[in-house]
Design a protein around this motif. Structure first.
Motif, PDB file in Angstrom:
ATOM      1  N   ASP A 169       0.813  -1.197   0.000  1.00  0.00           N
ATOM      2  CA  ASP A 169       0.000   0.000   0.000  1.00  0.00           C
ATOM      3  C   ASP A 169       0.856   1.259   0.000  1.00  0.00           C
ATOM      4  N   THR A 170       2.088   1.147  -0.422  1.00  0.00           N
ATOM      5  CA  THR A 170       2.965   2.310  -0.463  1.00  0.00           C
ATOM      6  C   THR A 170       2.739   3.071  -1.767  1.00  0.00           C
ATOM      7  N   PRO A 171       3.107   4.351  -1.787  1.00  0.00           N
ATOM      8  CA  PRO A 171       2.929   5.120  -3.029  1.00  0.00           C
ATOM      9  C   PRO A 171       3.801   4.572  -4.149  1.00  0.00           C
ATOM     10  N   SER A 172       3.430   4.919  -5.355  1.00  0.00           N
ATOM     11  CA  SER A 172       4.196   4.439  -6.493  1.00  0.00           C
ATOM     12  C   SER A 172       5.542   5.147  -6.546  1.00  0.00           C
ATOM     13  N   ARG A 173       6.452   4.597  -7.328  1.00  0.00           N
ATOM     14  CA  ARG A 173       7.776   5.185  -7.460  1.00  0.00           C
ATOM     15  C   ARG A 173       7.750   6.481  -8.279  1.00  0.00           C
TER      16      ARG A 173
END
Length: 187
Positions: A169-173
């Motif tokens: 659920d982390t932001p995209s790169r």
């Protein structure tokens, strides 16, 4: 000239050899600044001087005397040893029984799989040499270059691929997408 010659009294004096290991000879004690850390470090990693007992048991001259006080007879000591060996034996038997139970469950599952689908059973029991590549893998490796080829070469077949990125659920790169709108929502 007489100062360089040892007198018999000086020749009989024994030299005290430092008992600190050589690997610590060039090191200076690190001051962490935190007295709690220094105390814990001194307790866990005592000096190697042989003139006093260490709390972790690397050298304890009074052990024989303490054992004699705690266990006064050889018979009591042997009884304790036998009891400990009996405990280890029972622990080993429990572990072996648990492994036998798991193996039996696996054997039953494999028999059930053989009854249900013989093709899946043969695929599950197929012995593969991880060093041998199939024609499809050789074709794929010939198309790859650089780091991708090295990663493909180093992968051991049958293991979970290390380069697979787990869903999180982390932001995209690429950062935040400010133009994104949920489906069905109008401006």
């Amino acid at each position: 000239m007489s100062s360089s010659i040892l007198t018999p009294a000086k020749a009989t004096l024994s030299f005290r050899v430092s008992q600190v290991p050589v690997r610590y000879a060039g090191r200076k004690p690190e001051a962490s600044g935190d007295p709690k850390k220094d105390l814990i470090r001194r307790i866990l990693y005592p000096s190697n001087l042989r003139n006093k007992p260490t709390p972790v048991g690397t050298w304890r001259p009074e052990v024989g005397h303490l054992l004699q006080r705690a266990i006064p007879s050889k018979q009591a000591h042997e009884t304790i040893e036998r009891a400990w060996n009996l405990h280890l034996r029972h622990t080993r038997w429990k572990r072996e029984a648990e492994l036998a139970r798991k193996f039996e469950c696996m054997r039953k599952a494999m028999e059930e799989l053989e009854k249900i689908d013989s093709k899946l059973y043969m695929g599950a029991n197929k012995v593969e040499d991880p060093r041998v590549w199939t024609a499809a893998e050789l074709e794929k490796s010939s198309q790859l270059r650089g780091a991708e080829k090295r990663a493909f070469d180093w992968r051991i077949r049958g293991l979970f691929p290390r380069e697979l990125r787990l869903p999180t659920d982390t932001p995209s790169r690429n950062g935040w997408d400010y133009q994104w709108k949920p489906l069905g929502e109008s401006v």
